[in-house]
Design an enzyme around this catalytic site. Structure first.
Site, PDB file in Angstrom:
ATOM      1  N   GLY A  11      10.743 -18.978  -2.960  1.00 46.74           N
ATOM      2  CA  GLY A  11       9.665 -18.618  -3.876  1.00 46.74           C
ATOM      3  C   GLY A  11      10.184 -17.615  -4.907  1.00 46.74           C
ATOM      4  O   GLY A  11      11.373 -17.578  -5.237  1.00 46.74           O
ATOM      5  N   SER A 127      12.500  -3.961  -2.447  1.00 53.25           N
ATOM      6  CA  SER A 127      11.566  -3.679  -3.543  1.00 53.25           C
ATOM      7  C   SER A 127      12.255  -3.837  -4.879  1.00 53.25           C
ATOM      8  O   SER A 127      13.421  -3.507  -5.032  1.00 53.25           O
ATOM      9  CB  SER A 127      11.007  -2.258  -3.439  1.00 53.25           C
ATOM     10  OG  SER A 127      10.121  -2.033  -4.525  1.00 53.25           O
ATOM     11  N   LYS A 181       9.549   0.505   3.832  1.00 50.37           N
ATOM     12  CA  LYS A 181       9.035  -0.303   2.698  1.00 50.37           C
ATOM     13  C   LYS A 181       7.511  -0.236   2.643  1.00 50.37           C
ATOM     14  O   LYS A 181       6.920  -0.148   1.561  1.00 50.37           O
ATOM     15  CB  LYS A 181       9.514  -1.748   2.809  1.00 50.37           C
ATOM     16  CG  LYS A 181       8.900  -2.685   1.753  1.00 50.37           C
ATOM     17  CD  LYS A 181       9.379  -2.376   0.347  1.00 50.37           C
ATOM     18  CE  LYS A 181       8.507  -2.846  -0.785  1.00 50.37           C
ATOM     19  NZ  LYS A 181       8.231  -4.216  -0.961  1.00 50.37           N
ATOM     20  N   HIS A 184       6.557   2.974   1.148  1.00 47.30           N
ATOM     21  CA  HIS A 184       6.931   2.888  -0.268  1.00 47.30           C
ATOM     22  C   HIS A 184       5.772   2.261  -1.044  1.00 47.30           C
ATOM     23  O   HIS A 184       5.379   2.723  -2.115  1.00 47.30           O
ATOM     24  CB  HIS A 184       8.207   2.050  -0.418  1.00 47.30           C
ATOM     25  CG  HIS A 184       8.477   1.534  -1.802  1.00 47.30           C
ATOM     26  ND1 HIS A 184       7.763   0.493  -2.365  1.00 47.30           N
ATOM     27  CD2 HIS A 184       9.363   1.909  -2.749  1.00 47.30           C
ATOM     28  CE1 HIS A 184       8.199   0.248  -3.593  1.00 47.30           C
ATOM     29  NE2 HIS A 184       9.184   1.107  -3.841  1.00 47.30           N
ATOM     30  N   ASN A 185       5.200   1.192  -0.496  1.00 39.58           N
ATOM     31  CA  ASN A 185       4.108   0.524  -1.196  1.00 39.58           C
ATOM     32  C   ASN A 185       2.844   1.375  -1.228  1.00 39.58           C
ATOM     33  O   ASN A 185       2.103   1.356  -2.218  1.00 39.58           O
ATOM     34  CB  ASN A 185       3.819  -0.835  -0.551  1.00 39.58           C
ATOM     35  CG  ASN A 185       4.837  -1.880  -0.975  1.00 39.58           C
ATOM     36  OD1 ASN A 185       5.936  -1.537  -1.406  1.00 39.58           O
ATOM     37  ND2 ASN A 185       4.488  -3.142  -0.851  1.00 39.58           N
ATOM     38  N   GLU A 188       3.400   3.658  -3.901  1.00 35.87           N
ATOM     39  CA  GLU A 188       3.260   2.846  -5.130  1.00 35.87           C
ATOM     40  C   GLU A 188       1.776   2.744  -5.533  1.00 35.87           C
ATOM     41  O   GLU A 188       1.428   2.914  -6.704  1.00 35.87           O
ATOM     42  CB  GLU A 188       3.859   1.469  -4.830  1.00 35.87           C
ATOM     43  CG  GLU A 188       3.777   0.424  -5.906  1.00 35.87           C
ATOM     44  CD  GLU A 188       4.389  -0.903  -5.395  1.00 35.87           C
ATOM     45  OE1 GLU A 188       5.574  -0.913  -5.030  1.00 35.87           O
ATOM     46  OE2 GLU A 188       3.668  -1.917  -5.356  1.00 35.87           O
TER      47      GLU A 188
END
Ligand SMILES: NC(=O)C1=CN([C@@H]2O[C@H](COP(=O)(O)OP(=O)(O)OC[C@H]3O[C@@H](n4cnc5c(N)ncnc54)[C@H](OP(=O)(O)O)[C@@H]3O)[C@@H](O)[C@H]2O)C=CC1
Ligand SMILES: O=C(CO)[C@H](O)[C@H](O)COP(=O)(O)O
Length: 466
Positions: A11, A127, A181, A184-185, A188
């Protein structure tokens, strides 16, 4: 044909990760469970060599032993399904890497299952979005160190670089990479919402045009706020709608989507008693935004403040907004890094906080100048309780807190919701309050439920017949 690595899932992210690997000299086998994406990818190759396979067994057999397989498929059941198909085809010593946004607890379960077969499993936070996957993402690998060491030459090659160093470092055992991660988001989400609130204030309270705000963001991006998110927001604000000629942002429906990682960040924090109010406010801001119809109906029903908007002195208030945004960002990152620290202690992960800040400096969505000072803070004191008390941040917040107060007060007075900026101030003020009002809560709990309390002047546990 002997391929050095295989990528499953072609994808948005997987196709670009595969190309990135090929561009860095790897012999890459690619496989997707439906053939369409494989054909699409093969059709757009520009000189890169990828070898497509349409049968999983042939794909696996084409790989040099020990096999290295990188999964970039939809998180959740799809990963389990791919793993179940792979297990009978793999051998002891092979390594499966999951580069998607998998929940770290799922990663731990899969790690245990594959370990029982002698197969290595690395949960790898990636990321950088579509472009980063191709040109160099930030990479957060977790799992057994010896398996990481086998794939490290490839991962460090394809990662973004900051000051010549790869934005990829071993994070810790089992699910640690996916945990990093996930948070991290969450950071974000907070960073994005803070920027959106700064925009709201500049547009609504200062009456600036979208173009003027783009210019301001561009200026900010040359200073301490320099970051990918400020940079792309500047470009977003400059983009015109091809249909109406209006700024594109003015025709984008104000309902924010989300794919779960921010929610998981908040759930994990709540489950473990970690105060991440700003990150959670950012999540709730998305949820509230989704109630578009209700908000439209409520608008004429619910009253706002009587106070008329003040005529604010623009230059002065633009600087207040800049300082408030920077201060909000400090508080949001302080929460995210507290979540790393506290969770690391719970799982005994020994998360390398300084290195995490270093690998976030490039490739990832929250990449920013600011991460240098975070890494320096942990370099000076590895066991820092909270970023807020590091000398750089204590000085900075001392200088900027009044601006945050000005913006939040003005937002309250004018009836403009600034959830993350307000939450940042509440977090800052709560964290610097040595004597809080939790004594009242403890007294209430003891009154209605005999839950007992501790005293600040003597040892022991007390109950009062109120
Ligand atoms: N997009 C982004 O910016 C980022 C995404 N991620 C994460 O990376 C992962 C992939 O994301 P992205 O590339 O954007 O998503 P896409 O939807 O573009 O790709 C998903 C891939 O998974 C495959 N897939 C779906 N279901 C199955 C299944 N049951 N069995 C096997 N393969 C399956 C799809 O194949 P098919 O289309 O043939 O069904 C496709 O190859 C996700 O976990 C995402 O959260 C991480 C960082 C950034
Ligand atoms: O991992 C990412 C960036 O780091 C993905 O883009 C993710 O989809 C972003 O989260 P959400 O879709 O919930 O906004």
């Amino acid at each position: 044909m002997v391929n050095t690595i295989g990528v499953i899932g072609l994808g948005v992210m997987g196709s670009n990760i595969a190309l990135n690997m090929a561009n860095n000299g790897e012999q890459v086998a690619v496989y997707n469970y439906t053939s369409d994406l494989t054909e699409k990818l093969m059709a757009k190759l520009e000189g890169q060599i990828l070898t497509p396979y349409y049968e999983l067994e042939a794909f696996v057999q084409s790989l040099a032993a020990p096999r290295k397989i990188f999964l970039m498929v939809t998180a959740g059941a799809a990963i389990d399904s791919v793993i179940q198909s792979l297990i009978p085809l793999l051998q002891e010593g092979d390594v499966v890497m999951d580069g998607g946004n998998s929940h770290y607890e799922d990663t731990e379960r899969r790690y245990d299952e594959l370990k029982a077969h002698g197969i290595g499993y690395l949960g790898i936070g990636v990321s950088g979005g579509e472009v980063g996957a191709l040109t160099g993402p930030s990479i957060m690998p977790g799992g057994d160190l010896h398996f990481y060491n086998e794939v490290a030459p490839i991962l460090t090659k394809i990662a973004a670089k900051a000051d010549g160093e790869p934005c990829c470092t071993y994070i810790g055992p089992k699910g640690a990479g996916h945990f990093v991660k996930m948070v991290h988001n969450g950071i974000e989400y907070a960073d994005m919402q803070l920027i959106a609130e700064a925009y709201t204030f500049l547009r609504g309270n200062l009456g600036l045009t979208v173009e003027e705000i783009a210019d301001i963001f561009e200026t900010w991006n040359a200073g301490e706020l320099k970051s990918y998110l400020i940079e792309i927001t500047t470009e977003i604000l400059r983009k015109k709608d091809a249909v109406t000629g209006l700024p594109l942002v003015d025709v984008i429906l104000d309902q924010a989507g989300q794919k779960g990682t921010g929610k998981w960040t908040s759930l994990q924090a709540i489950d473990n008693g970690i105060p991440t109010s700003i990150i959670t406010e950012a999540l709730f801001a998305r949820y509230l935004s989704a109630l578009k119809e209700e908000r439209v109906q409520a608008q004429p029903i619910l009253a706002g403040p009587n106070k008329r908007m003040q005529n604010l002195e623009k230059e002065q208030w633009i600087e207040y907004v800049r300082q408030a945004l920077y201060m909000g960002k400090i508080c949001a990152y302080a929460q995210g890094f507290t979540q790393y620290k506290m969770t690391s202690e719970i799982y005994n992960w020994n998360l390398p906080l300084k290195d995490i800040a270093l690998i976030f400096r490039n490739g990832c969505i929250i990449r920013a100048e600011f991460l240098n000072v975070i890494s320096e803070a942990y370099d000076e004191k590895a066991d820092l309780a909270n970023l807020l008390i590091a000398p750089y941040f204590a000085d900075k917040t001392a200088s900027y807190q009044q601006s945050l107060r000005n913006i939040v007060c003005e937002g309250i007075q004018s009836g403009v919701a600034l959830p993350c900026l307000s939450s940042s101030l509440a977090y800052y003020d709560s964290y610097r309050t040595g004597a809080s009002n939790a004594n009242i809560l403890q007294a209430q709990r003891d009154y209605f439920g005999a839950h007992t309390y501790k005293r600040n002047d003597m040892e022991g546990t007390f109950h009062t017949e109120w």
